[in-house]
Enzyme design. Structure first.
Site, PDB file in Angstrom:
ATOM      1  N   HIS A 271       0.708  -1.117  -0.032  1.00  0.00           N
ATOM      2  CA  HIS A 271      -0.092  -0.067  -0.038  1.00  0.00           C
ATOM      3  C   HIS A 271       0.969   1.240   0.003  1.00  0.00           C
ATOM      4  O   HIS A 271       0.461   2.504  -0.175  1.00  0.00           O
ATOM      5  CB  HIS A 271      -0.763  -0.081   1.233  1.00  0.00           C
ATOM      6  CG  HIS A 271      -2.019   1.096   1.356  1.00  0.00           C
ATOM      7  ND1 HIS A 271      -2.321   1.731   0.465  1.00  0.00           N
ATOM      8  CD2 HIS A 271      -2.679   1.473   2.257  1.00  0.00           C
ATOM      9  CE1 HIS A 271      -3.185   2.713   0.500  1.00  0.00           C
ATOM     10  NE2 HIS A 271      -3.322   2.548   1.922  1.00  0.00           N
ATOM     11  N   CYS A 272       2.252   1.203   0.228  1.00  0.00           N
ATOM     12  CA  CYS A 272       3.016   2.273   0.464  1.00  0.00           C
ATOM     13  C   CYS A 272       3.904   2.802  -0.781  1.00  0.00           C
ATOM     14  O   CYS A 272       3.809   3.816  -1.435  1.00  0.00           O
ATOM     15  CB  CYS A 272       3.991   2.107   2.007  1.00  0.00           C
ATOM     16  SG  CYS A 272       2.939   1.936   2.966  1.00  0.00           S
ATOM     17  N   ILE A 273       4.903   1.792  -1.061  1.00  0.00           N
ATOM     18  CA  ILE A 273       6.184   2.169  -2.084  1.00  0.00           C
ATOM     19  C   ILE A 273       5.728   2.577  -3.473  1.00  0.00           C
ATOM     20  O   ILE A 273       5.860   3.778  -3.857  1.00  0.00           O
ATOM     21  CB  ILE A 273       7.044   1.327  -1.990  1.00  0.00           C
ATOM     22  CG1 ILE A 273       7.597   0.730  -0.677  1.00  0.00           C
ATOM     23  CG2 ILE A 273       8.310   1.601  -2.752  1.00  0.00           C
ATOM     24  CD1 ILE A 273       8.208   2.008   0.193  1.00  0.00           C
ATOM     25  N   VAL A 275       2.460   3.687  -3.994  1.00  0.00           N
ATOM     26  CA  VAL A 275       1.518   4.734  -4.228  1.00  0.00           C
ATOM     27  C   VAL A 275       2.007   6.014  -3.714  1.00  0.00           C
ATOM     28  O   VAL A 275       1.815   7.065  -4.376  1.00  0.00           O
ATOM     29  CB  VAL A 275       0.446   4.058  -3.183  1.00  0.00           C
ATOM     30  CG1 VAL A 275      -0.745   5.098  -2.849  1.00  0.00           C
ATOM     31  CG2 VAL A 275      -0.100   2.922  -3.904  1.00  0.00           C
ATOM     32  N   ASP A 276       2.816   5.807  -2.549  1.00  0.00           N
ATOM     33  CA  ASP A 276       2.942   7.191  -1.877  1.00  0.00           C
ATOM     34  C   ASP A 276       3.923   8.414  -2.766  1.00  0.00           C
ATOM     35  O   ASP A 276       3.380   9.412  -2.814  1.00  0.00           O
ATOM     36  CB  ASP A 276       3.864   7.133  -0.816  1.00  0.00           C
ATOM     37  CG  ASP A 276       3.190   5.998   0.615  1.00  0.00           C
ATOM     38  OD1 ASP A 276       1.974   6.038   0.231  1.00  0.00           O
ATOM     39  OD2 ASP A 276       3.748   5.661   1.489  1.00  0.00           O
TER      40      ASP A 276
END
Ligand SMILES: NC(=O)c1ccc[n+]([C@@H]2O[C@H](COP(=O)([O-])OP(=O)(O)OC[C@H]3O[C@@H](n4cnc5c(N)ncnc54)[C@H](O)[C@@H]3O)[C@@H](O)[C@H]2O)c1
Length: 432
Positions: A271-273, A275-276
């Site tokens: 959910h992070c790398i 997307v952020d």
């Protein structure tokens, strides 16, 4: 009011609520309640609420044993209604911040949570955003909405951003021993929230504003995304040059300064790398600035599943076979080792690309019983010697620690290893 709140933090009588009880929210709820705070969780997912209240954890980093004892002692209770906000002092938001179909930030989950908080906001409430987002969300988007109540931020209620750094599956760095950044919308909000987290986390780092805290989180994850893209491209170059990229990384890693090891892989997930960094580049686009490095890194990383499939074609070609009609076993579909999370997992793209080319694809992942690939739901097969023998090629996508690599090697015909998990085996192993 400041003294009263600080006193209640000190004697742990502040009641904490956490909105969004997923990978971030549930471990946080457990940490607060382990430290004697009363915690009230809110989630729109009724199944999660039921599961928590029955003491059953659905997050690998939280054991059901620990959760059920906290639930039994009335330290944690979950709700699907926001009414409980009438009885709490601190409201922490940890809802998803994904991308929309058009790859723009989707703040709808945050907006929904904030609209609900607004209905219950009262004097003395402390609101903390933990969801990763672009700089300005806390003070330019959330603060004005909450102030529509007539209550003033920094005087009547308090507001801060504190990014979550939880690294699912990490056996060393947990919530307690990972330093936590806090940025208040104003000085007093920062001070109050600093004191709250100091009760459960070894080291809390206060910064001058919520924007600095938001940007620090995006720097951390953009740093990872860019470095992973760099090493992914180095892997592609090494393949062309017929050099073992894994050996190159270990060699470069002997330099004690100015170098940090990153490893290539079949693509990035979670959910992070993936997307952020897009949250940051989107925000910059709004301000007429093109975040070039983020765009290029994202392109390289997104393209890795395609590169894996290209290599699969080349490997099979050496044996006068084609992708079409070949039986291909994917080992591991979680986005990284030892977790059950498949969000944005490159395995999904790899399966779909291979199936499109006519391969017979199936997978094994002990943590993921079924996975959605496009419209279809695919179930994990059982890993047997026969399945390995029947497969023309095995692709190691996720290097789970529980895999029996000796067993897999012994019974496989050909292995394409995207993680260097078979580094001690030579024959019939192709590496990324
Ligand atoms: N997963 C990680 O490793 C990680 C690490 C650092 C930061 N983050 C960030 O933390 C945030 C949460 O991520 P996550 O992985 O925990 O997500 P998640 O999907 O695991 O959990 C989010 C939960 O929020 C619930 N929810 C959604 N809208 C809601 C609403 N309006 N009210 C109440 N509940 C609601 C969902 O049902 C879900 O249970 C994201 O911004 C993410 O970028 C995640």
């Amino acid at each position: 009011m400041e003294n009263e709140i600080l006193k209640r933090i000190e004697n742990k009588t502040l009641k904490i609520s956490i909105i969004g009880l997923g990978y971030v929210g549930l471990p946080l709820a457990v940490e607060f309640s382990k430290n004697d705070f009363e915690v009230y969780g809110i989630d729109i997912d009724e199944e999660k609420v039921k599961s928590i209240n029955e003491g059953i954890s659905y997050i690998p980093d939280v054991s059901s044993e620990e959760l059920s004892s906290l639930v039994k002692n009335n330290k944690i209770k979950a709700y699907s209604s926001y009414d409980i906000l009438n009885n709490v002092d601190v409201i922490i938001i940890s809802v998803p911040t994904p991308l929309s179909k058009t790859k723009d930030p989707d703040l709808s989950y945050i907006m929904n949570a904030v609209d609900n908080i607004k209905r219950y906001l009262k004097r003395g409430h402390v609101v903390i955003l933990e969801s990763t987002t672009y700089p300005g969300t806390t003070d330019e988007v959330i603060k004005p909405i909450l102030e529509e109540t007539g209550l003033r931020c920094g005087i009547d209620f308090f507001l801060a951003f504190s990014p979550e750094r939880v690294n699912p599956g990490d056996k060393v760095y947990k919530l307690k021993n990972t330093p936590k950044i806090v940025g208040g919308v104003d000085e007093l909000s920062g001070k109050i929230v600093y004191n709250i987290y100091s009760k459960i986390i070894d080291k809390v780092v206060i910064v001058s504003s919520s924007k600095v805290a938001e940007m620090a989180k995006l720097l951390e994850n953009t740093f990872r995304a860019v470095n992973i893209a760099l090493v992914n491209e180095i892997a592609i170059m090494c393949n062309i040059l017929n050099i073992d990229v894994w050996e190159v990384i270990e060699a470069a890693g002997t330099k004690p300064f100015g170098f940090m090891k990153f490893y290539p892989g079949p693509g990035i997930g979670g959910h992070c790398i993936p997307v952020d960094p897009i949250y940051l580049s989107w925000k910059m686009k709004m301000l007429n600035y093109n975040a070039r490095l983020i765009e290029v890194a994202s392109e390289i990383n997104t393209n890795m599943p395609r590169y894996v499939v290209q290599r699969v074609g080349e490997i099979l070609n050496e044996y006068e076979r084609s992708i079409k009609g070949s039986r291909i076993l994917i080992l591991g579909v979680a986005y990284k080792k030892d977790v059950n999370d498949v969000r944005e997992s490159p395995a999904i793209d790899i399966i779909s690309l291979l199936a499109d080319k006519g391969a017979i694809v199936y997978y094994f992942d002990p943590y993921v019983p079924r996975i959605k690939v496009g419209e279809f739901e695919v179930e994990s097969i059982e890993l047997t010697a026969d399945i390995l023998k029947e497969s023309d090629l095995v692709i190691l996508v996720t290097d789970h620690s529980v895999f029996d690599y000796d067993f897999i090697y012994k019974h496989s015909n050909l292995i394409f290893d995207t993680k260097n998990a078979f580094k001690n085996y030579k024959e019939k192993v192709y590496k990324l």
